[in-house]
Design a protein around this motif. Sequence first.
Motif, PDB file in Angstrom:
ATOM      1  N   UNK A  96      -1.923 -13.361   3.699  1.00 28.27           N
ATOM      2  CA  UNK A  96      -1.596 -12.267   2.676  1.00 28.27           C
ATOM      3  C   UNK A  96      -1.466 -13.009   1.362  1.00 28.27           C
ATOM      4  N   UNK A  97      -0.465 -13.917   1.649  1.00 31.89           N
ATOM      5  CA  UNK A  97       0.150 -14.772   0.442  1.00 31.89           C
ATOM      6  C   UNK A  97      -1.189 -15.476  -0.286  1.00 31.89           C
ATOM      7  N   UNK A  98      -2.224 -15.795   0.483  1.00 33.10           N
ATOM      8  CA  UNK A  98      -3.391 -16.396  -0.109  1.00 33.10           C
ATOM      9  C   UNK A  98      -4.343 -15.556  -0.716  1.00 33.10           C
ATOM     10  N   UNK A  99      -4.484 -14.558  -0.204  1.00 32.87           N
ATOM     11  CA  UNK A  99      -5.799 -13.579  -0.423  1.00 32.87           C
ATOM     12  C   UNK A  99      -5.180 -12.349  -1.352  1.00 32.87           C
ATOM     13  N   UNK A 100      -4.070 -11.913  -1.306  1.00 33.16           N
ATOM     14  CA  UNK A 100      -3.299 -10.706  -1.737  1.00 33.16           C
ATOM     15  C   UNK A 100      -3.526  -9.685  -0.596  1.00 33.16           C
ATOM     16  N   UNK A 101      -3.236  -8.260  -0.813  1.00 35.42           N
ATOM     17  CA  UNK A 101      -3.163  -7.294   0.152  1.00 35.42           C
ATOM     18  C   UNK A 101      -4.158  -6.532   0.380  1.00 35.42           C
ATOM     19  N   UNK A 102      -5.424  -6.841  -0.636  1.00 31.77           N
ATOM     20  CA  UNK A 102      -6.324  -5.717  -0.957  1.00 31.77           C
ATOM     21  C   UNK A 102      -7.614  -6.144   0.330  1.00 31.77           C
ATOM     22  N   UNK A 103      -7.492  -6.379   1.492  1.00 34.22           N
ATOM     23  CA  UNK A 103      -7.997  -7.203   2.361  1.00 34.22           C
ATOM     24  C   UNK A 103      -8.635  -6.398   3.780  1.00 34.22           C
ATOM     25  N   UNK A 251      -6.265  -0.123   9.361  1.00 31.68           N
ATOM     26  CA  UNK A 251      -6.572  -0.478   7.789  1.00 31.68           C
ATOM     27  C   UNK A 251      -7.440  -1.571   7.686  1.00 31.68           C
ATOM     28  N   UNK A 252      -7.164  -2.644   8.313  1.00 26.87           N
ATOM     29  CA  UNK A 252      -7.790  -3.823   8.368  1.00 26.87           C
ATOM     30  C   UNK A 252      -8.948  -3.893   8.797  1.00 26.87           C
ATOM     31  N   UNK A 253      -9.381  -2.770   9.454  1.00 29.99           N
ATOM     32  CA  UNK A 253     -10.527  -2.542  10.098  1.00 29.99           C
ATOM     33  C   UNK A 253     -11.606  -1.550   9.356  1.00 29.99           C
ATOM     34  N   UNK A 269      -6.804   2.496  -1.105  1.00 30.98           N
ATOM     35  CA  UNK A 269      -5.857   3.454  -1.097  1.00 30.98           C
ATOM     36  C   UNK A 269      -4.212   3.253  -1.539  1.00 30.98           C
ATOM     37  N   UNK A 270      -3.725   4.307  -2.107  1.00 27.14           N
ATOM     38  CA  UNK A 270      -2.445   4.143  -2.658  1.00 27.14           C
ATOM     39  C   UNK A 270      -1.467   3.353  -1.591  1.00 27.14           C
ATOM     40  N   UNK A 271      -1.426   3.680  -0.354  1.00 25.80           N
ATOM     41  CA  UNK A 271      -0.593   3.225   0.439  1.00 25.80           C
ATOM     42  C   UNK A 271      -1.032   1.661   1.059  1.00 25.80           C
ATOM     43  N   UNK A 272      -1.917   1.101   0.496  1.00 23.24           N
ATOM     44  CA  UNK A 272      -2.599  -0.240   1.085  1.00 23.24           C
ATOM     45  C   UNK A 272      -1.392  -1.371   0.874  1.00 23.24           C
ATOM     46  N   UNK A 273      -0.659  -1.475  -0.251  1.00 24.64           N
ATOM     47  CA  UNK A 273       0.249  -2.503  -0.230  1.00 24.64           C
ATOM     48  C   UNK A 273       1.459  -2.352   0.758  1.00 24.64           C
ATOM     49  N   UNK A 278       4.309  -4.002   4.817  1.00 22.48           N
ATOM     50  CA  UNK A 278       5.180  -3.494   6.219  1.00 22.48           C
ATOM     51  C   UNK A 278       6.460  -4.060   6.023  1.00 22.48           C
ATOM     52  N   UNK A 279       7.340  -4.296   5.093  1.00 23.04           N
ATOM     53  CA  UNK A 279       8.629  -4.672   5.090  1.00 23.04           C
ATOM     54  C   UNK A 279       9.153  -4.252   3.663  1.00 23.04           C
ATOM     55  N   UNK A 280      10.561  -4.513   3.671  1.00 23.88           N
ATOM     56  CA  UNK A 280      11.443  -3.872   2.700  1.00 23.88           C
ATOM     57  C   UNK A 280      11.410  -3.843   1.415  1.00 23.88           C
ATOM     58  N   UNK A 281      10.184  -4.804   0.965  1.00 23.16           N
ATOM     59  CA  UNK A 281       9.936  -5.361  -0.149  1.00 23.16           C
ATOM     60  C   UNK A 281       9.187  -4.454  -0.995  1.00 23.16           C
ATOM     61  N   UNK A 282       8.459  -3.579  -0.213  1.00 24.88           N
ATOM     62  CA  UNK A 282       7.792  -2.365  -0.914  1.00 24.88           C
ATOM     63  C   UNK A 282       6.560  -2.629  -1.609  1.00 24.88           C
ATOM     64  N   UNK A 283       5.712  -1.725  -2.069  1.00 26.22           N
ATOM     65  CA  UNK A 283       4.629  -1.758  -2.326  1.00 26.22           C
ATOM     66  C   UNK A 283       4.192  -2.542  -3.648  1.00 26.22           C
TER      67      UNK A 283
END
Length: 296
Positions: A96-103, A251-253, A269-273, A278-283
């Motif tokens: 995710x660090x490489x690709x970003x979260x929209x995967x 979601x990944x599927x 979708x708005x909840x993608x990030x 899935x951690x406390x750092x938020x979307x």
Amino acid sequence: METLTDEQRERWSTDGYLHLHGVLSPDEVSLFSQELDKVRLLPGYEPGQAQLGHYEWMETAKNTDPAGFMDRRDLLNYGQHFIDLIDRPGLFDLLVDIMGPHIMLSMTQAIVRPSTDSFPGYTHTDGGEGLREIRVSETSPPIAMKAMYLLSDVVQEDGGALTVFPGSHVRPFPWRRDEPLTPHSPGAVQLPGRAGDCYLFPHSLWHGPAPNHSGRARKTLLYNYAQMFVRSYDHDVTPEVEGQLTPRQRRLLGDLGYGFRPGSYFYVPPDQEELIYQDERGPTRWTGPRIVDQSG
Ligand SMILES: O=C(O)CCC(=O)C(=O)O
């Protein structure tokens, strides 16, 4: 979530691949290795008589010898262990660090390459012919990439190693249809590794297996990921698999949380990030790839 070190980021940008050591434990290596021996006796998709890269439904692998050739797709149907690997802790963070979260997960594959004199290796870009010509810059996330888990030690030259052409992900690489690149062409680097290691590389990097003259079969698992607009090109999500997935894996599927509408996958979708991190750092944590500070 974990992130790449500055050195890993620089290697990714310049070489176009990362070699991560000991990602799978020895127990996981033997578990997956044994699973592959079982999988080849089960029905599934294997390369058939159709055109290159097209798979056909088979009742078992063509070769049922555990050390014989196997190339099986669509692994999620073979059990929870294969599902868990979709977003394996530690490795998935780096991805995710490489690709970003929209995967999305785009493909799963298990390959066994036997020791043989009859296979000279095979060099290519992934994503078909297109990604020989389309490449993003070194500061951009890739369009699509692969995590390749090694389940066997590969320690010698021409022992079935993943062979790469470092830097070919960001610059036009000279290739000719009438004179294919091989694992021995100038610029090729064979990557030795140990069972449990994982290689990350984008689809646009020229790569492929070296011949295997080691006397031992080489087993690997491959999980591919793509930017969401590209979408999966391999999955049949059966009700059985669907019932075993976490929200993030769903979601990944490709489950966006609502039925398909034009524009789906084009905009996430708005909840993608939130779901992917899935951690406390938020979307809003992800701010794009960092540029390595070369100033020292
Ligand atoms: O078998 C290998 O070493 C690499 C497989 C490969 O080339 C690929 O996944 O595209």
